[in-house]
Structure formats: C-alpha cells, structure tokens
Design an enzyme around this catalytic site. Structure first.
Site, PDB file in Angstrom:
ATOM      1  N   GLU A  36       3.909  -1.445  -4.233  1.00 35.92           N
ATOM      2  CA  GLU A  36       4.966  -2.065  -3.448  1.00 35.92           C
ATOM      3  C   GLU A  36       4.492  -3.488  -3.149  1.00 35.92           C
ATOM      4  O   GLU A  36       3.379  -3.670  -2.665  1.00 35.92           O
ATOM      5  CB  GLU A  36       5.174  -1.276  -2.146  1.00 35.92           C
ATOM      6  CG  GLU A  36       6.367  -1.811  -1.389  1.00 35.92           C
ATOM      7  CD  GLU A  36       6.623  -1.116  -0.053  1.00 35.92           C
ATOM      8  OE1 GLU A  36       6.002  -0.073   0.217  1.00 35.92           O
ATOM      9  OE2 GLU A  36       7.444  -1.664   0.699  1.00 35.92           O
ATOM     10  N   ARG A 261      -6.689  10.001  -2.483  1.00 40.47           N
ATOM     11  CA  ARG A 261      -6.869   8.553  -2.422  1.00 40.47           C
ATOM     12  C   ARG A 261      -8.309   8.212  -2.104  1.00 40.47           C
ATOM     13  O   ARG A 261      -9.052   9.011  -1.539  1.00 40.47           O
ATOM     14  CB  ARG A 261      -5.892   7.908  -1.442  1.00 40.47           C
ATOM     15  CG  ARG A 261      -6.012   8.366  -0.009  1.00 40.47           C
ATOM     16  CD  ARG A 261      -4.781   7.970   0.803  1.00 40.47           C
ATOM     17  NE  ARG A 261      -4.613   6.532   0.911  1.00 40.47           N
ATOM     18  CZ  ARG A 261      -3.486   5.879   0.593  1.00 40.47           C
ATOM     19  NH1 ARG A 261      -2.444   6.536   0.134  1.00 40.47           N
ATOM     20  NH2 ARG A 261      -3.400   4.598   0.750  1.00 40.47           N
ATOM     21  N   LYS A 271      -2.865  -1.301   4.070  1.00 35.54           N
ATOM     22  CA  LYS A 271      -2.387  -2.679   3.946  1.00 35.54           C
ATOM     23  C   LYS A 271      -1.934  -3.239   5.287  1.00 35.54           C
ATOM     24  O   LYS A 271      -2.122  -4.412   5.571  1.00 35.54           O
ATOM     25  CB  LYS A 271      -1.209  -2.721   2.956  1.00 35.54           C
ATOM     26  CG  LYS A 271      -1.665  -2.722   1.506  1.00 35.54           C
ATOM     27  CD  LYS A 271      -0.496  -2.911   0.574  1.00 35.54           C
ATOM     28  CE  LYS A 271       0.211  -1.598   0.336  1.00 35.54           C
ATOM     29  NZ  LYS A 271       1.219  -1.648  -0.728  1.00 35.54           N
TER      30      LYS A 271
END
Ligand code: ATP
Ligand code: MG
Length: 562
Positions: A36, A261, A271
């Site tokens: 994204e 992850r 982020k």
C-alpha cells in the site's frame, strides 16, 4: 527442484511444488508483491519481496508489483516512487508488470454490480457505530441489518447514485450478504464499498466510492491471474471471505497462503509508528540509518545481498516470532568481511610524536587491502614523524591485560614499526593526555627481514599530515529493549527509545586513500567495524553499519554447546 527436506525449503515452496506436480494452473507460477503506498518499505517488506520474487524466479514464473491503493488520503506518489526504487535496489525486477488496484476500479465496480444483481450484496444505511452494534462479538452472533432485505432494483438504484455522488460520506455502504451469525466476524456482511470524497493520487476525483481491501484484493489477484497469493498471518481469518467473493463471482480463483510476518528485536515494523518517529523528530527522516526501512538500512551501509541473505536464513514460518537483530548484523558482517577493503581510521585522535624519526622523512608502508581476498591487492600508506592513534589505545595506568600503549611500553603500529612510549604531555588544568612522545625501532619494519620481532599489541594509526578529516556517525539500537512494547503500564512505547542511538564524532582522521571515497561504498576500519560513506553529505562522512564484534556468532556457539 528443492524438495521438502532441502535446507531452503519452506511450506509455501512445497505448496507451489505440489501444485506444479498436479499441473494446477498449467504449470504457471505468478505471484505478486502488493504494497500500500502509504509509507516506505521496511525489512519486513523485504521478506515478502524476497519470498514472492524468489518463488517466481525459482519456478520459472513471474512476480507482479501491485500497488494496493484503495485508501486515498493516506497514500501518495512519493511513496510509490520510493517503493519502486527500494525493490529495484534489493535486486528484483517486475518488468512491465506495474499494476495498481485503482486500474481495476471500473471492473471492481462491475463485479459489485454482479453481486447485487445476484442478491448477494446490498446497500446498508447503518452508521459506522450502528454497524458495530449489529455486528455482535466473538461469543455472540450479530443481527441482520434492517436494510438487508432491500430489493435488487432498489440496491442497484442506490449503488448508482452512490457512485454519482448523491450521498454524504459515511451515510451508506455496500455490503456483502453472507451470514450475520457466522463464527468468523469477517463473514458478517462485510463492507465492500464506502463513500469517500477524497482525491486519489491516480484517479483524481473520478470516484467517490472506494472498495475495501477485502473486496479489492482477491479480485485484483484474479484479474491478474495470480496463482499463489502470499500474505501475512493476520489475513488468515480473511481467507474464507477471499474465497467467498471469487466463488460467488465465478472467476479465476488464486490460492491465498499466509506466513508469519517478520519481527526484529530492538526495532519495530509498523508504518504508522515509523511515521510517528519521523514526524516527531525522533529520527531525521525515513532514511535515517537507525530506521528499519530499506532506505535507512541502505544509508546505514547494508547491502542488498546481505538483506536477501538474511531473508533466506530466517526462513518462512506459520507462527509469529521475533528474530534477533544480531542475525541481520551478522549477515552484513559476513559479506563485508569478504568484500570490503580495510583501511585505517582514528575516531578519537591522540597525537603521537616519534622523537627519533626525521622531521622531513615520509615513508610509504605497504598495507594489505583484504587478507581474506589476496586479489584485492595492497596499497601504500604514508608514515611520518607525527601520527594519530586512538585515545583508548593509551592508558597511563594500564590494567594487567592491556597490551597497547602505556608509559615505557612497546606496541606495533600496523604495517609499520614497533614504537615505545617515552613521554606523556598533559593539559595542565584538566590533566587530560594531549600528546605522547615515542621512539621507533628502525629494525622492526613490518615485512622486512628483521621486522619479525614480536610484541603483544598492534594498533592502527594515521599520519597527521597526510590523513583527512572526517565525520563518523556511530549508531546503536533504536530501542533500549528487545521488545519496544515492553513498558510499564500506562507508559508509551516511545519511552523505550534509545537516547544513545547516535553518537557523532566530528574530528576523526582517516588515511589518505579515502579521498574521493564514493557514497555508499564500504570499508572495514581496522579494529573498529564496518563503515559506509554517507550519501547525503558533501564532507567525508561515514556511517558505522556494524561494529566488528559478532554477537550472533556467540549466540550460535552457545546454542550448539547447550
Ligand atoms: P504495516 O502494518 O507496517 O502498515 P502492511 O502490511 O500494512 O504493513 P503493506 O504495504 O500492506 O504493509 O505490505 C505489503 C506486503 O508486505 C503485504 O503482503 C504484507 O503482508 C507484507 N508485509 C508487511 N509487513 C511485513 C512483515 N513485517 N513481514 C513480512 N511481510 C510483511
Ligand atoms: Mg497492509
């Protein structure tokens, strides 16, 4: 091909292998990396990039780059460019397959129309708050929305008017009609479209309704013909929904596979939090060498190879865990040990005058560029009467095991002579040592016939007149605790920020061969660590990538013993 028991195998590779053997997708492998564009890539993304591009490369397939740009407002072209350059830098190539979910907005709209016409989606007028109430909880089923029974005609009319901008933001949504009593909350009539009057970085003001991640992602995968849609574990509970949309639409059906992850100790991967560190000035920017971003790691001195190597070594698991940051450092050290030329640099200079060395004499001593790789050759380093050595290589009152300089003691200067300390000059008020006087033994030159006389310590040095001034930045962990979230109740994760994560030394001296050193080139400063030339500075500035001491090797040794 790599079989299940090969060292580099992992469960995702095995799934791809099985599919190939069963001739699923006619032997085709097509993966995608779907960032994204709302932030810069970090080392966690590198794991996903290496996995997706790696699988494609291994099985003769391809990997698409797809920007998952369904949240206008949070996204920006600045991020698109930075993401592309980070992937290229890592060494991967998506060819001409640069896609955007926003390229599919019209098609996604038509998919939604199909579901409405099939009675599988409806326009809901519940507010966000009401929707939450109707949703139920993990232990209680939800309640049907009062708008669930709207007719196909009414839904179609409202959906068209939503697109035309007739309704206020947040006043209506398009929802899938699935099951409000499902044990999986994601299946309780999830939102497919919401009204957002935001300018999109690619489609401008063309749209005022935007698909949700859940509706956009699987359908985008299908449009591109992705065979294996690899994502992180938090999407495991979304998989039934991913499958439901594709099944209802009766379109090509990729397979979603989830993996754990990457989490790294002493840093974080969110982020949103990284943005907070930048915005609040805790770091100098996204490319601050303390950041776990690819831009930050690059500036710090990490190489693409060391990061790819790290991603290979941590493997791919089905369960979340935290990787020791020492392993990442170890991967870089391993590479730079082989490839980086070694040079001499003095970080905290102490002046040394060699009393019996002629004032006007300059010798060039021969230094080995990398003992690991003789093909890297040798270079000449000027030696003269006045030198700099490291302040910490002298002790006026040395402890027993200190084999460096001290009054009356001998030490070898790397590639040059043995010297003996015969005098100490101090600042009268503070008592600080400002200069040493030494004598050299002319019969001890390194490499000469009689040069072999041995003393216990060897230290590095530079010639005062020939060395160059440089700035050196020493970095330490961004957080003081392995888990930044390990805080007292009520305290913020930022209270774990390491106040000593950066130390700047401005009057360092480096050997003259470093004149014109190219930004991003790597060196081992003998006895000190691995450094790289900072890319943003006009003056000679070095970032310490990693110190020499390898804590990972120690950990591994201890593990083997235990
Ligand atoms: P964040 O939570 O930091 O915002 P994200 O998952 O929302 O990250 P995306 O841009 O959506 O970021 O991620 C692109 C791809 O990278 C996704 O497939 C995502 O699963 C993967 N990814 C993100 N973070 C990690 C991580 N720490 N380890 C492995 N893969 C990751
Ligand atoms: Mg995401």
């Amino acid at each position: 091909m790599l079989k299940a028991d090969s060292p580099s195998s992992n469960f995702i590779r095995n799934i791809v292998l099985e599919d190939l053997e069963a001739n699923k997708n006619h032997g085709r492998v097509l993966t995608r990396f779907p960032p994204e564009p709302n932030g810069h890539l970090h080392i966690g993304h590198a794991k996903s990039i290496c996995l997706n591009f790696g699988l494609a490369a291994e099985f003769g397939g391809l990997c698409n780059l797809r920007f998952d740009d369904t949240n206008p407002g949070r996204e920006d072209v600045e991020y698109v460019e930075s993401i592309k350059s980070a992937i290229r830098w890592l060494g991967f190539d998506w060819g001409d397959r640069e896609y955007y979910a926003s390229d599919y907005f019209e098609q996604l709209y038509q998919f939604a129309v199909r579901l409405i016409k099939d009675g599988k989606a409806y326009i809901c007028d519940l507010s966000a708050g009401q929707m939450r109430e109707y949703r139920g909880t993990l232990t209680e089923p939800g309640k049907d929305s009062p708008f669930r029974t709207r007719s196909v005609e009414e839904n179609m009319g409202l959906y068209e008017r939503m697109r035309a901008g007739e309704f206020q933001e947040g006043s209506r949504t398009l929802r899938a009609k699935i099951d409000m009593a499902s044990s999986n909350l994601n299946m309780r009539d999830p939102v497919m479209y919401r009204i957002l009057y935001a300018t999109h970085h690619r489609t401008g003001d063309k749209w005022c309704i935007y698909p949700t991640y859940d509706f956009a992602h699987g359908q985008s995968d299908s449009i591109e013909g992705i065979t294996h849609s690899v994502c992180t574990l938090e999407f495991e509970d979304h998989r039934p929904l991913y499958d439901w949309f594709l099944d209802q639409l009766k379109v090509y059906h990729p397979r979603q596979i989830e993996f754990a992850r990457l989490n790294l100790s002493y840093t974080l991967m969110s982020k949103r939090r990284l943005l907070e560190l930048v915005e609040q000035g805790h770091v100098t920017g996204w490319d601050d060498p303390r950041m776990p971003t690819l831009a930050g790691l690059r500036r710090r001195g990490y190489t693409p190879e060391s990061i790819r190597n790290f991603c290979e070594r941590i493997g791919v698991a089905k369960k979340n865990s935290t990787v020791d940051i020492a392993l990442l450092e170890h991967c870089l050290r391993e590479e730079l040990n082989r490839c980086a030329p070694r040079v001499m640099a003095v970080l905290r200079p102490l002046r040394v005058v060699i009393d019996n060395y002629p004032e006007d004499r300059v010798e060039e001593v021969e230094a080995v560029n990398n003992p690991e790789d003789p093909s890297m050759g040798t270079r000449k380093v000027p030696f003269s009467r006045v030198l700099y050595v490291e302040q910490e290589d002298f002790r006026e009152d040395p402890p027993k095991q200190f084999f460096r300089l001290a009054p009356g003691r001998e030490v070898r200067l790397r590639y040059a002579y043995i010297i003996k300390c015969v005098g100490v000059v101090k600042e009268p008020v503070t008592g600080e040592v400002t200069e040493l006087h030494c004598t050299f033994d002319p019969d001890t030159k390194s490499g000469s016939a009689q040069g072999g006389r041995r003393v216990k310590g060897t230290i590095h040095w530079v010639s005062a007149a020939h060395s160059l001034e440089a700035e050196v930045r020493l970095y330490n962990h961004l957080f003081v605790k392995p888990d930044p979230d390990d805080v007292e109740e009520g305290a913020d994760w930022k209270s774990n920020l390491n106040e000593n994560s950066l130390e700047i030394l401005t009057s360092c001296r480096v050997e003259p061969s470093l004149a014109g050193a190219v930004p991003e080139s790597h060196y081992q400063f003998e006895r000190l660590g691995y450094f790289s030339v900072d890319s943003s500075d006009r003056t000679l500035t070095f970032n310490r990538a990693v110190p020499l001491r390898d804590t990972w090797a120690k950990i591994e040794k201890a593990q083997k013993k235990g």
